[in-house]
Design an enzyme around this catalytic site. Structure first.
Site, mmCIF file in Angstrom:
data_model
loop_
_atom_site.group_PDB
_atom_site.id
_atom_site.type_symbol
_atom_site.label_atom_id
_atom_site.label_comp_id
_atom_site.label_asym_id
_atom_site.label_seq_id
_atom_site.Cartn_x
_atom_site.Cartn_y
_atom_site.Cartn_z
ATOM 1 N N HIS A 158 42.778 42.535 45.071
ATOM 2 C CA HIS A 158 41.720 42.562 44.057
ATOM 3 C C HIS A 158 42.260 42.442 42.637
ATOM 4 O O HIS A 158 41.494 42.205 41.698
ATOM 5 C CB HIS A 158 40.927 43.869 44.171
ATOM 6 C CG HIS A 158 40.484 44.168 45.561
ATOM 7 N ND1 HIS A 158 41.161 45.035 46.401
ATOM 8 C CD2 HIS A 158 39.432 43.694 46.282
ATOM 9 C CE1 HIS A 158 40.545 45.079 47.569
ATOM 10 N NE2 HIS A 158 39.496 44.282 47.524
ATOM 11 N N CYS B 160 44.998 38.019 44.652
ATOM 12 C CA CYS B 160 44.570 36.685 45.059
ATOM 13 C C CYS B 160 44.757 35.711 43.898
ATOM 14 O O CYS B 160 44.366 36.009 42.762
ATOM 15 C CB CYS B 160 43.100 36.719 45.469
ATOM 16 S SG CYS B 160 42.412 35.080 45.806
ATOM 17 N N GLU C 294 38.254 44.685 41.423
ATOM 18 C CA GLU C 294 38.499 43.408 40.754
ATOM 19 C C GLU C 294 38.038 43.442 39.297
ATOM 20 O O GLU C 294 38.719 42.922 38.406
ATOM 21 C CB GLU C 294 37.798 42.261 41.498
ATOM 22 C CG GLU C 294 38.126 40.903 40.899
ATOM 23 C CD GLU C 294 37.355 39.768 41.531
ATOM 24 O OE1 GLU C 294 37.028 38.804 40.800
ATOM 25 O OE2 GLU C 294 37.071 39.832 42.752
ATOM 26 N N THR D 112 34.884 37.226 41.384
ATOM 27 C CA THR D 112 34.952 36.110 42.334
ATOM 28 C C THR D 112 34.020 36.254 43.525
ATOM 29 O O THR D 112 33.781 35.280 44.238
ATOM 30 C CB THR D 112 36.388 35.950 42.887
ATOM 31 O OG1 THR D 112 36.753 37.138 43.604
ATOM 32 C CG2 THR D 112 37.385 35.686 41.771
#
Length: 339
Positions: free
Chosen positions: A85, A107, A137, A176
């Site tokens: 995250h 990511c 995140e 995202t």
């Protein structure tokens, strides 16, 4: 109950579903680190939002912590992995100050959002982050920027209440894993109120989120029930439940395992949709299909939309390390032995 007396059932199995390239990479980083450095390998926060995956990694020797100060002094030579995250800038800085060796499993698509936000800020724009308060995140993205340089917006109503200091100098990015349709509405309202709003250089909602939502949207009409495999703290999984209901499913539920399905209260069902969030392994999807087959004369109908071929490289320090077939099955969510 034999096959002749079981009620018929169609399972619309969505594709793509389950692990995305970022989740696959994050899990692989932990497994590779255990191979390279031995146990324990510490992981700050759940590597991905899935208990099956976390427990499987714990069985291999991973130790999950919420903060770096939980790592015992005698283990500070062992690596610590940051979750998929993303983390605020203060976390790697803290790791360096504590002489910890860290591996960042953020990511790459989340890292891209970080860079877009930092670019807005570097060019003098106040950053508007569309996302869910408290999500790891969002905390990580906000933590890339100086305090006071980013505002969090969750809903269209938030946009209507928002009064920036300089309404002509704003740039936005998004989490995202948001609902594509909901986010489009928030962005449209922001653009209506602030015509000079600057968009990011590329769409912030990741390909996997978009693809899974589109597959569910196409499969949902006519479904008596739509099951999403995922964790209650998984943003992208919860969005899939919402997408299924909006697209026409009579009911939609989020489940972590087959054992959570309340069979007695499902009502009459003839068509069931099935998908999985980006951190849910395929082994649980198969477990749920088998649970339906025990109770119904179930026929699986593939509901595929696009094929995903994305692959993200692991950290340089871990490249070249060989994984066994069982390790790779676990990394890919296929449910191989956890030890």
């Amino acid at each position: 109950m034999n096959a002749m007396t079981k009620p018929p059932l169609t399972i619309r199995l969505c594709g793509p579903r389950g692990f995305c390239a970022g989740v696959d990479r994050a899990i692989q980083i932990v497994v590779l680190a255990l191979k390279a450095y031995g146990a324990p390998v510490y992981v700050r926060h759940e590597i991905v939002h899935n208990r099956y995956v976390v427990e499987g990694l714990e069985a291999k020797g991973a130790v999950f912590v919420e903060e770096l100060d939980e790592i015992p002094a005698e283990h500070r030579g062992q690596p610590v992995v940051f979750s998929a995250h993303g983390v605020p800038k203060s976390v790697p800085e803290d790791a360096v100050a504590r002489n910890l060796f860290y591996l960042d499993a953020t990511c790459p698509l989340v890292s891209k959002v970080h860079k877009q936000a930092m670019r807005h800020q570097r060019l003098g724009r106040h950053v508007v982050l569309i996302g869910h308060a408290g999500h790891p995140e969002v905390i990580g993205t906000m933590g890339q920027l100086p305090e006071g340089s980013v505002s969090l917006i969750e809903t269209v109503e938030d946009v209507d209440r928002y009064e920036p200091v300089d309404p002509d100098n704003l740039g936005y990015v998004t989490q995202t894993t948001l609902s594509v349709d909901d986010t489009a509405g928030v962005i449209a309202r922001l653009q209506e109120r602030f015509p000079n709003l600057t968009a990011p250089s590329a769409d912030s909602i990741c390909y996997a989120t978009t693809n899974r939502q589109e597959a569910v949207k196409q499969a949902a009409p006519g479904c008596d029930l739509f099951l999403i495999v995922g964790a209650p703290n998984s943003s992208n999984s919860k969005r899939l439940v919402e997408v299924a209901l909006r697209a026409g499913a009579r009911q939609s539920l989020l489940v972590q395992r087959a054992a959570e399905i309340d069979w007695d209260n499902l009502g009459p069902i003839a068509t069931v949709g099935l998908s999985a969030g980006a951190s849910a392994p395929e082994v649980i999807v198969n477990e749920i299909i088998e649970a339906f087959r025990e109770r119904f004369d179930a026929r699986v109908e593939l509901a595929d939309t696009v094929e995903e071929n994305e692959h993200f490289l692991v950290n340089r320090e871990l490249r070249g390390i060989e994984l066994t077939a069982a390790d790779m099955a676990f990394v890919n969510g296929e449910g191989a032995s956890r030890v």
